[in-house]
Each structure stands twice: as structure tokens, then as C-alpha cells.
Design a protein around this motif. Sequence first.
Motif, short mmCIF file in Angstrom:
data_model
loop_
_atom_site.label_atom_id
_atom_site.label_comp_id
_atom_site.label_asym_id
_atom_site.label_seq_id
_atom_site.Cartn_x
_atom_site.Cartn_y
_atom_site.Cartn_z
N UNK A 19 -0.12 12.87 -8.35
CA UNK A 19 -1.04 11.99 -8.28
C UNK A 19 -1.05 10.88 -7.40
N UNK A 20 0.13 10.59 -6.96
CA UNK A 20 0.30 9.21 -5.94
C UNK A 20 -0.25 9.71 -4.47
N UNK A 21 -0.06 10.92 -3.95
CA UNK A 21 -0.29 11.34 -2.76
C UNK A 21 -1.65 11.08 -2.09
N UNK A 22 -2.77 10.99 -2.78
CA UNK A 22 -4.00 10.76 -2.08
C UNK A 22 -4.00 9.29 -1.67
N UNK A 23 -3.55 8.38 -2.62
CA UNK A 23 -3.53 7.05 -2.28
C UNK A 23 -2.54 6.70 -1.08
N UNK A 24 -1.17 7.22 -1.35
CA UNK A 24 -0.39 7.03 -0.49
C UNK A 24 -0.94 7.47 1.10
N UNK A 25 -1.44 8.61 1.02
CA UNK A 25 -2.23 9.07 2.41
C UNK A 25 -3.28 8.09 2.69
N UNK A 26 -4.15 7.47 1.94
CA UNK A 26 -5.30 6.73 2.48
C UNK A 26 -4.57 5.47 3.06
N UNK A 27 -3.56 4.74 2.36
CA UNK A 27 -3.01 3.67 2.53
C UNK A 27 -1.99 3.56 3.59
N UNK A 28 -0.98 4.46 3.27
CA UNK A 28 0.35 4.43 3.97
C UNK A 28 0.61 5.53 5.19
N UNK A 29 -0.13 6.58 5.15
CA UNK A 29 -0.02 7.48 6.02
C UNK A 29 -1.44 8.12 6.53
N UNK A 30 -2.23 7.23 6.94
CA UNK A 30 -3.68 7.46 7.39
C UNK A 30 -3.55 8.39 8.55
N UNK A 31 -4.34 9.41 8.69
CA UNK A 31 -4.21 10.36 9.45
C UNK A 31 -3.18 11.27 9.93
N UNK A 32 -2.22 11.19 8.80
CA UNK A 32 -1.12 11.89 8.78
C UNK A 32 -1.41 13.15 7.47
N UNK A 33 -0.77 14.44 7.79
CA UNK A 33 -1.04 15.15 6.57
C UNK A 33 -0.58 14.85 5.10
N UNK A 34 -1.17 15.59 4.30
CA UNK A 34 -0.79 15.20 2.79
C UNK A 34 0.68 15.49 2.66
N UNK A 35 1.33 16.43 3.31
CA UNK A 35 2.83 16.81 3.13
C UNK A 35 3.44 15.37 3.38
N UNK A 36 3.13 14.53 4.34
CA UNK A 36 4.01 13.26 4.38
C UNK A 36 3.97 12.59 3.46
N UNK A 37 3.34 12.67 2.55
CA UNK A 37 3.43 11.58 1.36
C UNK A 37 4.12 12.01 0.40
N UNK A 38 4.83 13.26 0.41
CA UNK A 38 5.94 13.63 -0.43
C UNK A 38 7.06 12.84 -0.07
N UNK A 39 7.96 12.05 -0.99
CA UNK A 39 9.14 11.48 -0.73
C UNK A 39 10.26 12.14 -1.35
N UNK A 40 11.36 12.01 -0.70
CA UNK A 40 12.67 12.61 -1.05
C UNK A 40 12.98 11.84 -2.49
N UNK A 41 13.12 12.47 -3.45
CA UNK A 41 13.51 11.91 -4.90
C UNK A 41 12.27 11.53 -5.43
N UNK A 42 11.01 11.89 -5.28
CA UNK A 42 9.86 12.02 -6.08
C UNK A 42 10.01 12.63 -7.52
N UNK A 43 10.93 13.82 -7.35
CA UNK A 43 10.80 14.59 -8.85
C UNK A 43 12.22 14.44 -9.37
N UNK A 44 13.07 13.50 -8.89
CA UNK A 44 14.41 13.27 -9.60
C UNK A 44 14.26 12.73 -10.84
N UNK A 45 15.16 12.82 -11.64
CA UNK A 45 15.38 12.34 -12.74
C UNK A 45 15.82 10.89 -12.67
N UNK A 46 14.87 10.15 -13.40
CA UNK A 46 15.17 8.86 -13.33
C UNK A 46 14.08 8.15 -12.31
N UNK A 47 13.49 8.81 -11.76
CA UNK A 47 12.24 8.43 -10.81
C UNK A 47 11.06 8.21 -11.83
N UNK A 48 10.27 7.15 -11.66
CA UNK A 48 9.03 7.13 -12.39
C UNK A 48 7.89 6.65 -11.32
#
Length: 152
Positions: A19-48
Amino acid sequence: MNTTDTQLGTTIKHISAEQTYKVRQEVLRKGKPISSCYFQGDEDEGTFHLGIFSKEKILGVATFLKNKNDVFSESNQYQLRGMAILPQFQGSKLGKKLLFKAEDILGGNVLLWFNARESAQGFYSKYGYEVSGTAFEIEGIGRHFLMFKKIN
């Protein structure tokens, strides 16, 4: 967990990484593919992930990862990544609300750190975050500062 601000009609909720990817893309990764919006650790236990909404529209996001930075000696550390407020809502104190909600969730005795874009350094400084070291470049993104705050 939902926190509602009745004056502005916003609600802060836990959301998925996806759910974060579209906003990340528009604000932080403009013009880059949606795949660039995945961050290492996004799915880790303890991440929220938090989203701030008006009705059902997501206006901003932030991710908090349990991640230690060796620059700091504290054992209990979280990293803020991907904080982004849609451009038309920037300056509306939504980022402040997300940050303060995360500080409440994290509780005391934790160090929150992140790499802040040069353009955002003043925003974070207003809320008690300090710069550690000197500015550095993140290739393809720009000049950043390592910032932190001890949350008691």
C-alpha cells in the motif's frame, strides 16, 4: 490501530508494504518503475508501515524498520524509510502526524534514525531530530543527511 483527527478528517492506520508503493513512487521515485519502491526489510518482522488517509484516500506513508546503524551505540534502533506525503498535501502537517504517531507506537528507549533528503532536513529538525556527520550523496536520488532522535 486507527487514530482519527476529526478536525482535518484524517485517520492513521497500519498498512501493508504494498500500500505504500504508489505514494513512494509519486513522491520519492518519480519516473522510476514501481519495483524501485520496494525496500529491503519491508516484509521483515518488526517492520511496520503507517498510512494517513482522508476518507479512503491515502495521502501519505511512512515505514519503520527494526534496523541497527553502527554509527549509534543504542541497541534498540528503528529506521524510518520512505516517508512521503502526496505533493498536493505537503505543508498540511500530515508528515508531523505520521512521525508523532510512530514515536508513540515505538514507545520509549528507542533511537529512530534515517537518511533525510537535503530538502527535508529542516522539517525533521523542527521536531527534535539531529544531524549526525556531514552530508552525503545517494546515487540517483541526491544529497542526504543522517538524522536521529532518541525517543524516551
